[in-house]
Design an enzyme around this catalytic site. Sequence first.
Site, PDB file in Angstrom:
ATOM      1  N   GLU A 100      -6.637   9.463  -3.130  1.00 28.92           N
ATOM      2  CA  GLU A 100      -5.984   8.188  -2.827  1.00 28.92           C
ATOM      3  C   GLU A 100      -6.816   7.467  -1.773  1.00 28.92           C
ATOM      4  OE1 GLU A 100      -1.770   6.197  -1.332  1.00 28.92           O
ATOM      5  OE2 GLU A 100      -1.900   8.375  -1.607  1.00 28.92           O
ATOM      6  N   ASP A 175      -7.504  -4.323   0.096  1.00 26.64           N
ATOM      7  CA  ASP A 175      -7.726  -5.633   0.704  1.00 26.64           C
ATOM      8  C   ASP A 175      -8.274  -6.588  -0.357  1.00 26.64           C
ATOM      9  OD1 ASP A 175      -8.688  -7.846   2.220  1.00 26.64           O
ATOM     10  OD2 ASP A 175      -8.781  -6.557   3.979  1.00 26.64           O
ATOM     11  N   THR A 248       7.505   0.496  -2.129  1.00 28.74           N
ATOM     12  CA  THR A 248       7.551   0.496  -0.669  1.00 28.74           C
ATOM     13  C   THR A 248       8.378  -0.677  -0.155  1.00 28.74           C
ATOM     14  OG1 THR A 248       5.573  -0.869  -0.415  1.00 28.74           O
ATOM     15  CG2 THR A 248       5.245   1.516  -0.609  1.00 28.74           C
ATOM     16  N   GLU A 251       6.385  -3.863  -0.368  1.00 32.64           N
ATOM     17  CA  GLU A 251       6.324  -4.368  -1.741  1.00 32.64           C
ATOM     18  C   GLU A 251       7.651  -4.999  -2.136  1.00 32.64           C
ATOM     19  OE1 GLU A 251       5.412  -2.684  -6.273  1.00 32.64           O
ATOM     20  OE2 GLU A 251       5.263  -1.358  -4.534  1.00 32.64           O
TER      21      GLU A 251
END
Length: 274
Positions: A100, A175, A248, A251
Amino acid sequence: MSESPITPDARRRPDDASPGASTASRPKGEPRFPDGPRPDPAGSHFERRIRSFQPRRSRVTQGQSDALRRLWPKWGLDIDGQRPLDLAELFGADVPVVLEIGFGMGEATAQMAAEDPGTGILAVDVHTPGQGNLLNLAERGGLANIRVANGDAIILLREMLAPDSLSGLRVYFPDPWPKKRHHKRRLIQPEFLTLAASRLAPGAVLHCATDWEEYAEVMLEVLTAHPDFENTVPDGGYAPRPAFRPLTRFEGQGLDKGHVVNDLLFRRVPHSAP
């Protein structure tokens, strides 16, 4: 995040962060965490290339600091590019390992590790508070299938991981580098995909997610065009968010504001022997 992109969850302080935490003075020049993550683990051993991540300096809470001091020697590693990484030694023989890149504060990583204890997660970032927070979450949850890596994920992939050694790769909310002059810093580009494919086992899945629609379109274009990957969606396009990727708080807030989150799941194509 070294080649770890900055995830949205890394841009906000966790609820229990106290402004005055971890401010104890130390002699000038003494490392903050002597046995913890180093500021630049690869040093000058490798050429300085354009980075797709932006290191952030933010406050480390007392809990994060304590986790780094106690748990880094056990579950942390620096990406120095000087030695091959033995995943079987890290996680155990025959344990599938997912890389990850960019885990923010680590809440989603910890949840995925808890729900899939038979899979090892090698989580890479350069954000010190996030590293400490994930180590803390791993200890509290008894998550022995997490290892936290500090440094540039490109060096990790290129110099330290064996071909076909990964069972998956996750890049969540990298990003987006929205300004056109910064697009060259974006992680998901053909050169990166070629490197990633060489370290993914045939059939392994690269899973990307972004809330930046223009970047999602670019990801879909370059992944679709890359010969080493095929879309897991039969008719092409974006995939529904899989149940294993947690929603999340960040989100959810974005979705409430009308943001569109796109998931892309592409499989490493097995190549025929010549």
